[in-house]
Design a protein around this motif. Structure first.
Motif, PDB file in Angstrom:
ATOM      1  N   UNK A 158       0.803  -1.236   0.000  1.00 11.88           N
ATOM      2  CA  UNK A 158       0.000   0.000   0.000  1.00 11.88           C
ATOM      3  C   UNK A 158       0.827   1.273   0.000  1.00 11.88           C
ATOM      4  N   UNK A 159       2.135   1.130   0.297  1.00 10.67           N
ATOM      5  CA  UNK A 159       2.938   2.328   0.600  1.00 10.67           C
ATOM      6  C   UNK A 159       2.988   3.341  -0.528  1.00 10.67           C
ATOM      7  N   UNK A 223     -13.395   1.304  -0.938  1.00  9.04           N
ATOM      8  CA  UNK A 223     -14.194   0.446  -1.806  1.00  9.04           C
ATOM      9  C   UNK A 223     -13.284  -0.516  -2.541  1.00  9.04           C
ATOM     10  N   UNK A 224     -13.841  -1.327  -3.442  1.00  8.18           N
ATOM     11  CA  UNK A 224     -13.021  -2.305  -4.165  1.00  8.18           C
ATOM     12  C   UNK A 224     -12.014  -1.618  -5.093  1.00  8.18           C
ATOM     13  N   UNK A 225     -10.882  -2.308  -5.285  1.00  6.42           N
ATOM     14  CA  UNK A 225      -9.852  -1.802  -6.194  1.00  6.42           C
ATOM     15  C   UNK A 225     -10.007  -2.441  -7.573  1.00  6.42           C
ATOM     16  N   UNK A 281       5.764  -9.608 -14.732  1.00  8.32           N
ATOM     17  CA  UNK A 281       4.407  -9.072 -14.649  1.00  8.32           C
ATOM     18  C   UNK A 281       4.424  -7.837 -13.746  1.00  8.32           C
ATOM     19  N   UNK A 282       3.778  -6.794 -14.204  1.00  7.57           N
ATOM     20  CA  UNK A 282       3.516  -5.642 -13.330  1.00  7.57           C
ATOM     21  C   UNK A 282       2.054  -5.696 -12.925  1.00  7.57           C
ATOM     22  N   UNK A 283       1.809  -5.480 -11.635  1.00 11.57           N
ATOM     23  CA  UNK A 283       0.452  -5.487 -11.110  1.00 11.57           C
ATOM     24  C   UNK A 283       0.155  -4.122 -10.505  1.00 11.57           C
ATOM     25  N   UNK A 284      -0.761  -3.417 -11.118  1.00  9.22           N
ATOM     26  CA  UNK A 284      -1.160  -2.123 -10.583  1.00  9.22           C
ATOM     27  C   UNK A 284      -2.549  -2.217 -10.002  1.00  9.22           C
ATOM     28  N   UNK A 285      -2.813  -1.369  -9.002  1.00  8.23           N
ATOM     29  CA  UNK A 285      -4.178  -1.273  -8.491  1.00  8.23           C
ATOM     30  C   UNK A 285      -4.591   0.188  -8.373  1.00  8.23           C
ATOM     31  N   UNK A 286      -5.884   0.403  -8.498  1.00  9.72           N
ATOM     32  CA  UNK A 286      -6.455   1.757  -8.438  1.00  9.72           C
ATOM     33  C   UNK A 286      -7.643   1.694  -7.495  1.00  9.72           C
ATOM     34  N   UNK A 287      -7.661   2.545  -6.470  1.00 10.47           N
ATOM     35  CA  UNK A 287      -8.787   2.524  -5.537  1.00 10.47           C
ATOM     36  C   UNK A 287      -9.615   3.798  -5.554  1.00 10.47           C
ATOM     37  N   UNK A 288      -9.328   4.688  -6.505  1.00  9.15           N
ATOM     38  CA  UNK A 288     -10.144   5.894  -6.639  1.00  9.15           C
ATOM     39  C   UNK A 288     -11.547   5.478  -7.069  1.00  9.15           C
ATOM     40  N   UNK A 289     -12.582   5.972  -6.374  1.00  8.49           N
ATOM     41  CA  UNK A 289     -13.930   5.519  -6.734  1.00  8.49           C
ATOM     42  C   UNK A 289     -14.448   6.156  -8.029  1.00  8.49           C
ATOM     43  N   UNK A 290     -15.425   5.496  -8.633  1.00  5.37           N
ATOM     44  CA  UNK A 290     -16.202   6.082  -9.725  1.00  5.37           C
ATOM     45  C   UNK A 290     -15.463   6.230 -11.031  1.00  5.37           C
ATOM     46  N   UNK A 291     -15.947   7.167 -11.824  1.00  6.87           N
ATOM     47  CA  UNK A 291     -15.418   7.377 -13.171  1.00  6.87           C
ATOM     48  C   UNK A 291     -13.957   7.820 -13.133  1.00  6.87           C
ATOM     49  N   UNK A 292     -13.595   8.605 -12.090  1.00  6.94           N
ATOM     50  CA  UNK A 292     -12.198   9.036 -11.966  1.00  6.94           C
ATOM     51  C   UNK A 292     -11.287   7.824 -11.834  1.00  6.94           C
ATOM     52  N   UNK A 314      -6.926  -3.904 -18.037  1.00 10.26           N
ATOM     53  CA  UNK A 314      -7.625  -3.762 -16.763  1.00 10.26           C
ATOM     54  C   UNK A 314      -8.385  -5.070 -16.551  1.00 10.26           C
ATOM     55  N   UNK A 315      -8.129  -5.710 -15.442  1.00 15.47           N
ATOM     56  CA  UNK A 315      -8.702  -7.029 -15.219  1.00 15.47           C
ATOM     57  C   UNK A 315     -10.199  -6.939 -14.997  1.00 15.47           C
ATOM     58  N   UNK A 316     -10.935  -7.784 -15.708  1.00 16.18           N
ATOM     59  CA  UNK A 316     -12.376  -7.833 -15.485  1.00 16.18           C
ATOM     60  C   UNK A 316     -12.728  -9.021 -14.588  1.00 16.18           C
ATOM     61  N   UNK A 317     -11.710  -9.764 -14.182  1.00 11.83           N
ATOM     62  CA  UNK A 317     -11.933 -10.989 -13.394  1.00 11.83           C
ATOM     63  C   UNK A 317     -11.268 -10.841 -12.020  1.00 11.83           C
ATOM     64  N   UNK A 318     -12.060 -10.577 -10.975  1.00 13.60           N
ATOM     65  CA  UNK A 318     -11.453 -10.357  -9.656  1.00 13.60           C
ATOM     66  C   UNK A 318     -10.718 -11.597  -9.134  1.00 13.60           C
ATOM     67  N   UNK A 319     -11.159 -12.783  -9.506  1.00 10.04           N
ATOM     68  CA  UNK A 319     -10.492 -14.003  -9.044  1.00 10.04           C
ATOM     69  C   UNK A 319      -9.069 -14.062  -9.606  1.00 10.04           C
ATOM     70  N   UNK A 320      -8.964 -13.779 -10.897  1.00 12.99           N
ATOM     71  CA  UNK A 320      -7.652 -13.759 -11.547  1.00 12.99           C
ATOM     72  C   UNK A 320      -6.761 -12.695 -10.911  1.00 12.99           C
ATOM     73  N   UNK A 321      -7.332 -11.526 -10.669  1.00 16.28           N
ATOM     74  CA  UNK A 321      -6.565 -10.427 -10.080  1.00 16.28           C
ATOM     75  C   UNK A 321      -6.060 -10.804  -8.692  1.00 16.28           C
ATOM     76  N   UNK A 322      -6.933 -11.399  -7.883  1.00 15.72           N
ATOM     77  CA  UNK A 322      -6.513 -11.807  -6.543  1.00 15.72           C
ATOM     78  C   UNK A 322      -5.435 -12.881  -6.608  1.00 15.72           C
TER      79      UNK A 322
END
Lengths: 462, 462
Positions: A158-159, A223-225, A281-292, A314-322
């Motif tokens: 998270x840092x 919220x979800x990332x 593999x690079x794994x990025x996450x985004x936790x900004x809510x909504x359209x932004x 952008x992963x559409x499969x949360x299982x794969x992402x996890x």
């Protein structure tokens, strides 16, 4: 067995000051408290282990050690990777695992008060029930304790967006080097009353005081990332993508690098079917809510592509992402199955990430050492993992040389010898290369000021 | 005039070590460097003022003072409110205003390197050209310097969401108490190499070292903020609304309280037509982009109403919103036109804000002292302003008693005697009430360790 008079004296003092079941001298049990997970850092058996149940018992144990001139080595779960918790000659190990209560969660002030033995993930789960979040998330979070996290100023995934342990420590209760039990810091949002002893204690590896209680700042639960994955043909390409993310002005909530050695080792162990047709593999996450947040995820994908990704989405499969993030967390134990792993922890400026990754590859090749890479790439914190076949002394010598060259390269590129694991024993030579003699003298003066008898975790951190 | 041999000695040393125009001994000029803006804090004339142009000149001046046993008092713009920059007997004032260069702005690493004399607003403007933002924004931001901000760990309006100066200081260059010029901290995102001397220096009011360069962390520039205003019939009602905001789990980007005394004083001075039909105004801001931000602003308005607002609205008029925030910033100088203002700076837990505001009202009434209130209400940091008619000694005695009772009340409610102004001289009695004797001994040990000759801003901060 108890030939040494000092050993006898400290055992007598501990016996007199503490309930009987707090003190352990069984050699088999002592062995299990003698060191952390740092490969190759020296350790010895302690003369005793004390498992206190309260701050007052910690104070009693420290006073017993002070009275007899006995070194004290504090210890959480022992998941450290620098030897910070390793027992030193003639010492008592203070194992804080039984002080594991979450004492208070205050949703309005957004803080929690915990004992040092609370496991990181347990704190996260406890505060989540109140809609709150404790961000620092080292890979050891299922096992490591908040006390240990404070001792090393632990970081994690998270840092890159949310900072490190020090950013979340508001106050501490500490047993000092003179055996006093004191409160440092505050419960208010702000405060500048006196020198910041709280920040000074964080990351000091138990060499300036023994933490008996921690007041942590919390954030609202997120919220979800979204997850963005990118495949690259080389670690250097992935490093270029990391720089491209910074150039685009993005602040992902995670930006991790995992190379094929790590993915293959996790697959071999857990059969997760991860082995990608890519070197990294690079794994990025985004936790900004909504359209932004959607726009930010798309921008992250573009930055991966601009950096040279062979594939990004952008992963559409949360299982794969996890599963991909689980592989990141499992990489270290998976690689340990291949042989002893010497873990690096250098941190370089973001612009230097591609150059540093290239240097690591070159150093590994030259010393014929297998180096797997995991990295908190978004903040330039790289963990090259040097793997040697068990029992191969020559390979170990080569790996040691590679380790030292990686440290030197990080300094040359404007980096630091330790991003989040701490100095412990393994990084003391590197520390002396990083800090000027005048700064080392300041560090020593602080140590002497707060630990005048030199008995708190001696020989560590500075 | 130069009867004292020590004074002669230090002037000789300074003359020998520095270019001629750096040294000032004209008594009229000395007077303008003798104190900050803390009402009632003691000061004296320094024996000289040195205006260095470089870190090396700071080092030369400190060495001249060390060689002659002369106290050194560093100073930025002199906007402090606790007496931290006040000259002490026989001292040399180091005025750092001529070291005012922004040395580097690095958009990729999101950092800037500045000399200590750079004015806060000037740094903000310089980095904005690169799409970046330096958050800490004390009310003194048009005049105060980054060096002074570091010395006091300055806060401001943004802190409720974005933290204080310490959260933005990555590294420092410092002249130490032994006359060494050292670099502390780092340029990387993370790092745990040795004790955190950087955080220790921040807020130490020049008593542990003289800051000659600051490396600050930056954030991406924000989009426009929404403003939410609420009118309340009493400060206690407004305090309840502050608690309601926290209970709703909101994190506004500002949450300021301004009472009618402040608005009236600003109106009388600037004729801004602010005088509201309300006893207190709460000003909230929201910087979350998009629909999420709209929802947050609406939730803030609801929390104001839940707290008992007689009127609350999301402002649709940016000019009006800016005027209200300008009034917040102008309150202090406007009130000073009414007479000397003794500024409080207590910080209490958010839940204690209504109780603390009630205590302030009661204390003011009992001591017949006019107390205006401005507050960074969202983080419980209150600035009661005690106003006395010029030359009225009895009123001053009453105000002093009220000041001390406010400090005691803050401690009783679990707060701290100083949220962001620093201890300086004014809060030393409060500090001794706040910290235990054992913690005070630790503070003194740190001071002795890093300033072994006791010459760096003696008598301040601890």
């Amino acid at each position: 067995m108890l030939a040494d008079p000092r050993t006898r004296a400290v055992l007598d003092e501990l016996t007199a000051r503490l309930p009987a079941d707090r003190l352990v001298t069984d050699p088999d049990v002592l062995a299990s408290y003698a060191h952390d997970e740092a490969e190759w850092a020296p350790w010895t058996l302690p003369v005793a282990v004390v498992r206190p149940h309260s701050a007052e018992e910690v104070q009693a144990a420290v006073r017993a050690c002070l009275a007899t001139g006995t070194p004290v080595v504090p210890r959480g779960a022992g998941t450290g990777l620098s030897g910070g918790a390793n027992a030193v000659a003639g010492c008592v190990v203070l194992a804080l695992e039984r002080m594991a209560a979450v004492l208070e969660i205050d949703p309005l002030e957004r803080l929690a008060v915990v004992q040092p033995g609370v496991v990181n993930d347990d704190l996260r789960a406890a505060v989540a029930e109140h809609g709150l979040w404790y961000p620092p998330d080292p890979a050891s979070s299922p096992w490591s304790t908040i006390g240990g996290n404070v001792a090393t100023n632990a970081g994690g995934v998270c840092c890159v967006k949310y900072g490190v342990t020090r950013d979340y420590v508001l106050g501490l209760q500490v047993v000092t080097g003179t055996g006093e039990l004191v409160r440092l810091g505050r419960r208010t949002a702000k405060g500048v009353a006196g020198y910041d002893l709280t920040s000074l204690m964080v990351g000091s590896e138990g060499t300036l005081g023994i933490v008996t209680e921690v007041t942590v700042r919390l954030r609202p639960l997120r919220g979800p990332e979204r997850t963005v994955a990118g495949y690259f043909d080389s670690v250097v390409d992935a490093g270029r993508a990391v720089t491209a993310v910074a150039e685009a002005g993005l602040t992902p909530s995670a930006l991790e690098l995992v190379d094929r050695h790590c993915l293959a080792a996790v697959d071999a162990w857990k059969n997760m079917g991860l082995a990608a047709d890519a070197a990294v593999v690079l794994l990025g996450r985004v936790d900004t809510p909504g359209a932004a947040g959607d726009a930010e995820a798309a921008a992250l994908q573009s930055a991966f592509e601009a950096g040279g990704a062979s594939w990004a989405a952008v992963s559409s499969d949360p299982v794969e992402a996890d599963a991909l993030f689980a592989a990141r967390r499992l990489a270290y134990p998976a690689l340990e199955r291949l042989g002893p792993v010497l873990t690096e922890d250098v941190c370089v400026p973001k612009a230097a990430v591609p150059a540093m990754l290239a240097r690591i590859e070159e150093i590994g090749a030259r010393h014929e050492t297998l180096i797997a890479n995991i990295a908190h790439a978004g903040d330039g914190n790289l963990h090259p993992l040097l793997i040697t076949p068990a029992g191969d002394a020559a390979a170990r010598t080569r790996a040691q040389a590679a380790f030292e060259e990686i440290v030197a390269a990080a300094l040359e590129l404007g980096g630091t010898v330790t991003g989040e694991h701490g100095v412990g024993l393994l990084k003391r030579p590197g520390l002396h290369a990083e800090l000027s003699p005048a700064v080392q003298a300041m560090q020593a003066a602080l140590k002497a000021a707060l630990d005048p008898h030199g008995l708190l975790n001696p020989g560590k951190a500075i």
